[in-house]
Write a protein that holds these residues in place. Structure first.
Motif, PDB file in Angstrom:
ATOM      1  N   ASN A  64      40.562 100.926  41.608  1.00  0.00           N
ATOM      2  CA  ASN A  64      41.420 100.208  40.658  1.00  0.00           C
ATOM      3  C   ASN A  64      42.257  99.132  41.363  1.00  0.00           C
ATOM      4  N   GLN A 104      37.152 101.462  36.104  1.00  0.00           N
ATOM      5  CA  GLN A 104      37.643 100.754  37.274  1.00  0.00           C
ATOM      6  C   GLN A 104      38.392  99.530  36.751  1.00  0.00           C
ATOM      7  N   LYS A 154      39.330  96.687  32.166  1.00  0.00           N
ATOM      8  CA  LYS A 154      38.796  98.007  32.478  1.00  0.00           C
ATOM      9  C   LYS A 154      37.273  97.966  32.372  1.00  0.00           C
TER      10      LYS A 154
END
Length: 495
Positions: free
Chosen positions: A412, A469, A475
């Motif tokens: 992330n 992720q 996203k």
């Protein structure tokens, strides 16, 4: 509920105009996207957005009253001015949703690691007793068998009160709830009537928000200092469940008026574990409850999971559940998705997906795996973007020292450059040590699987249950479990 009756719960306020046409409140919200006719809109001044600038939009959508702390002009509906709209929102939402938390048994769990696992175990214990249960936390909100998505570990106070109200309507009796440090500081649990508060541990995390460990500890302490301040008949009193092996747990004893129930392994706790044997299929240990000994065989692996089990046992015990009933549920509990989740394959290479995203969490996971690993240990790990940068070299150092093949990747990255995050991790690695690095997390997992030999174990750390992720503001679907299974399947086909 009539607007006049609802706002009457605010002791200090100024209503402009003083007289207004009363109306039935359809919704209480801080989100303009939710506003419908008859809503009360609460203008919250947050870090990224100021609700006072959205008032006109709320009125256009049908808001019939505004709660504000800053002067508004040219507003065609009544405005209730208060000193702090966050506090007003907590008070109003509690009464609008019928003080639902008082009708439920609520067990709040706070700490750096273990919150999700402990709440899931607690929920399983009470479900095993035949109760309808609720769960609020990192993975989702759960009302009996209904799963609802969640944005934060602990939702905003209106969403939280709304959820608790729905739980009461559905016949739920016990709720297990994760309580984050940020939620405590931001007042997201003001007005929630916790019956039991559980402390797991305190290690480095969220310093991007709290800045210092002292501030972080103070945030956690609020759950215990706010845990009631009156004594009732036996059986109804509030209980603080504290990990006495953690020095912070000892300090929290002084922060609460509640009765104390301690658990631990190293020190003389009221509820204790001993003779611990960890293996790849689970953990065996003796449970000592005020001197009475029981033997447990659980399907969860690792010393830190023994702590999680002790915390959940103590929470249920504090609610009056018999030891034998708790143990029966514990021995059936299968574990939590993304928490040391084992993935086996015909190639004899195994992967373990775990949510270890802090230095302490990563160390716990690797030490646990090293205890039963028969081959080499790989560690695929990254650090989140826009989060505590101080932990990056620390996690890298732990991966290098406690695995045979560390591999650094993205986790992330959000608004940060993923290569920059990896470079900051590499600061914790000795110059002579070469680390394979992959900005693409899928490539990192595939590389580890391709390199692994029979009996080797690959820890894929950091994301656990997450199926996404975050790159930039977007996203993207990404699930470590799915990726590991695909990579292991392709390895089987090649081999």
């Amino acid at each position: 509920m009539q607007a006049s009756k609802l706002i009457n719960n605010l002791k200090f306020k100024k209503v402009i105009p003083e007289s207004f046409e009363d109306f039935s409140v359809s919704l209480l919200t801080q989100d303009t996207r939710e506003v419908i006719g008859g809503s009360i809109f609460v203008a919250i001044k947050g870090a990224k957005a100021d609700g006072h600038k959205m008032v006109q939009e709320a009125v256009k959508k049908g808001a019939a009253m505004i709660i504000a702390q800053e002067k508004l002009t040219e507003i065609s509906v009544p405005v209730v001015y208060v000193q702090n709209t966050k506090k007003a929102m907590a008070i109003l939402s509690s009464f609008f949703y019928e003080t639902s938390s008082q009708a439920l048994r609520i067990i709040g769990v706070t700490g750096t690691n273990g919150k999700t696992t402990v709440t899931h175990i607690v929920e399983a214990i009470f479900r095993n007793l035949g109760e309808k249960t609720g769960l609020i936390g990192t993975m989702y909100r759960k009302i009996d068998d209904e799963i609802l998505k969640t944005k934060n570990t602990t939702p905003d106070i209106i969403t939280l009160q709304r959820t608790l109200n729905k739980m009461v309507e559905k016949g739920v009796s016990t709720v297990a709830m994760e309580v984050s440090s940020i939620a405590l500081i931001q007042g997201r649990v003001w007005g929630i009537d916790f019956d039991v508060a559980v402390f797991t541990n305190l290690t480095q995390d969220h310093l991007d928000y709290h800045k210092t460990m002292a501030n972080y500890e103070h945030a956690k302490s609020l759950l215990f200092s706010q845990l009631g301040n009156k004594y009732t008949h036996s059986g109804d009193s509030k209980v603080a469940v504290l990990n006495i092996d953690d020095p912070v747990g000892e300090r929290f004893e002084a922060d609460t008026a509640a009765e104390i129930l301690t658990y631990g392994i190293k020190k003389e706790a009221m509820i204790k574990a001993g003779n611990i044997e960890i293996h790849s299929e689970g953990t065996d240990f003796d449970l000592i409850v005020f001197g009475e000994k029981f033997h447990l065989s659980v399907k969860m692996v690792g010393l830190f999971n023994v702590y999680n089990i002790l915390a959940a046992f103590a929470a249920a015990y504090a609610c009056g559940v018999e030891s034998e009933d708790i143990i029966g549920a514990l021995e059936k509990f299968p574990g939590v998705k993304g928490r040391l989740q084992l993935i086996t394959s015909a190639s004899k290479v195994s992967a373990i997906v775990d949510y270890s995203h802090t230095p302490d969490g990563l160390l716990n996971a690797l030490e646990t795996i090293n205890d039963f690993a028969k081959g080499k240990v790989f560690c695929v790990v990254g650090c989140g973007g826009d989060r505590d940068k101080l932990k990056r070299p620390k996690m890298a150092k732990i991966a290098v020292e406690h695995s045979d093949y560390p591999i650094f990747t993205s986790d992330n990255p959000r608004s940060e450059n993923p290569q920059t995050i990896i470079d900051e991790m590499l600061v914790g690695v000795p110059e002579q040590v070469e680390i394979p690095t992959f900005v693409n997390r899928r490539e990192a997992i595939n590389f580890a699987v391709a390199m692994a030999k029979p009996k080797d174990i690959i820890l894929i750390a950091g994301k656990g249950h997450e199926d996404y992720q975050i790159i930039g503001d977007t996203k993207h679907h990404f699930d470590d479990v799915e990726e590991a299974k695909k990579a292991l399947y392709l390895k089987e086909q090649r081999d």
